[in-house]
Design a protein around this motif. Structure first.
Motif, mmCIF file in Angstrom:
data_model
loop_
_atom_site.group_PDB
_atom_site.id
_atom_site.type_symbol
_atom_site.label_atom_id
_atom_site.label_comp_id
_atom_site.label_asym_id
_atom_site.label_seq_id
_atom_site.Cartn_x
_atom_site.Cartn_y
_atom_site.Cartn_z
ATOM 1 N N UNK A 1 0.831 -1.171 0.000
ATOM 2 C CA UNK A 1 0.000 0.000 0.000
ATOM 3 C C UNK A 1 0.882 1.243 0.000
ATOM 4 N N UNK A 2 0.607 2.141 -0.899
ATOM 5 C CA UNK A 2 1.328 3.400 -1.009
ATOM 6 C C UNK A 2 0.727 4.420 -0.034
ATOM 7 N N UNK A 3 1.569 5.099 0.709
ATOM 8 C CA UNK A 3 1.116 6.033 1.742
ATOM 9 C C UNK A 3 0.197 7.115 1.174
ATOM 10 N N UNK A 4 0.632 7.781 0.103
ATOM 11 C CA UNK A 4 -0.185 8.842 -0.477
ATOM 12 C C UNK A 4 -1.510 8.313 -1.004
ATOM 13 N N UNK A 5 -1.494 7.116 -1.572
ATOM 14 C CA UNK A 5 -2.723 6.512 -2.072
ATOM 15 C C UNK A 5 -3.697 6.259 -0.929
ATOM 16 N N UNK A 6 -3.181 5.799 0.207
ATOM 17 C CA UNK A 6 -4.040 5.592 1.382
ATOM 18 C C UNK A 6 -4.635 6.908 1.865
ATOM 19 N N UNK A 7 -3.831 7.946 1.902
ATOM 20 C CA UNK A 7 -4.343 9.238 2.347
ATOM 21 C C UNK A 7 -5.452 9.738 1.426
#
Length: 87
Positions: free
Chosen positions: A1-7
């Motif tokens: 999971x990509x951090x920015x994508x989660x945000x």
């Protein structure tokens, strides 16, 4: 999971500083609901990690049934804390 994508998924954008209080709380609520529904251990750990970084993570004994996952979370917490030291 990509951090920015989660945000973006939970908060609508990657810049949390630009969010109003209502948008932040709504994102945290979405994150908590998805965490509660998630059954994949790896995804669950990733969601808990994001929650920890945001300061809204549940206690380890509540979040993880497996001791190995609780140990991994403790390691993550230690690494995250070490990464924020100002020494």
């Amino acid at each position: 999971m990509d951090f920015d994508t989660l945000l973006v998924r939970y908060f609508g954008q990657a810049d949390l500083g630009a969010l109003g209080a209502g948008a932040y709380e709504a994102g945290v609520d979405r994150l908590r609901v998805e965490f509660g529904l998630e059954r994949d251990r790896g995804r669950r750990f990733a969601l808990w990690s994001l929650m920890h970084l945001l300061g809204v993570a549940p206690a380890l004994d509540v979040a993880f049934a497996h001791a190995a996952d609780r140990d991994a979370a403790r390691n993550f917490m230690a690494m995250a804390a070490a990464g924020t030291d100002d020494d």
